[in-house]
Design an enzyme around this catalytic site. Structure first.
Site, mmCIF file in Angstrom:
data_model
loop_
_atom_site.group_PDB
_atom_site.id
_atom_site.type_symbol
_atom_site.label_atom_id
_atom_site.label_comp_id
_atom_site.label_asym_id
_atom_site.label_seq_id
_atom_site.Cartn_x
_atom_site.Cartn_y
_atom_site.Cartn_z
ATOM 1 N N SER A 81 -5.793 0.848 32.295
ATOM 2 C CA SER A 81 -5.133 0.174 32.824
ATOM 3 C C SER A 81 -6.204 -1.103 33.326
ATOM 4 C CB SER A 81 -5.163 0.801 34.445
ATOM 5 O OG SER A 81 -4.394 -0.208 35.408
ATOM 6 N N TYR A 94 -8.833 5.695 40.970
ATOM 7 C CA TYR A 94 -8.078 5.443 39.762
ATOM 8 C C TYR A 94 -8.740 4.324 38.567
ATOM 9 C CZ TYR A 94 -4.033 4.038 36.969
ATOM 10 O OH TYR A 94 -3.271 3.722 35.967
#
Length: 177
Positions: A81, A94
């Site tokens: 990401s 995350y």
């Protein structure tokens, strides 16, 4: 077939079913992941454990099984990401899991040398034509949070309101229908 990638036995079964159906595995796209946003202080153990189990351990389980079963000359694509580089508040867990995916991807590519298997990770990001929007939004968000934290020292609670923004859920784009 669906599988819980945090469960090594389920991943092994997933590979067995794919091999039986297709005669072997040449390409692996590892895009499973979950994201729950909260500050570090507000993240409970269950939320932390779930993201680690799926995003990091799940990637590990998939790569470990791929090392044994992916055919030579294959391809592996792991999804990371763009938040790994942004280091924004509430993305701590995350971003950490996706940074781990990037590290495992680089190491795994070296471990598979000699088998001609290409291993990459991709970190989906914003389209270039939207960069000015996101830059302006980030600046406004940062300014609002800064003002809010200054006012808290004086006992003034604040709410951040963006007038004219009509959105659904967590989407920042206006919907016209």
């Amino acid at each position: 077939m669906k599988a819980d990638i945090s469960d090594a036995a389920a991943v092994s079964e997933l590979f067995a079913v794919a091999e039986a159906a297709f005669g072997g595995i040449d390409v692996l796209v590892n895009n499973a992941g979950v994201m729950t946003l909260s500050t570090t202080a507000d993240t409970d153990d269950a939320t932390f454990d779930r993201q680690i189990a799926i995003n990091l351990k799940g990637t590990f389980n998939i790569l470990r099984e791929a090392a044994k079963r992916l055919r030579d000359n294959g391809r592996i694509i792991n999804f990371s990401s763009s938040v790994v580089a942004l280091l924004q508040p509430t993305y701590g867990v995350y971003a950490a899991t996706k940074a781990g995916v990037e590290a495992m991807t680089s190491i795994f590519a070296k471990e598979l040398r000699g088998r001609n298997i290409i291993v990459n990770s991709v970190a989906p990001a914003r389209p270039p034509y939207l960069c000015p929007y996101f830059a302006a939004k980030a600046a406004m968000d940062s300014l609002a949070v800064s003002y809010a934290s200054e006012l808290v020292r004086w006992g003034i609670e604040t709410s951040i309101i963006v007038s004219g923004a009509f959105t659904k859920g967590t989407n920042h784009f206006a919907h016209s229908g």
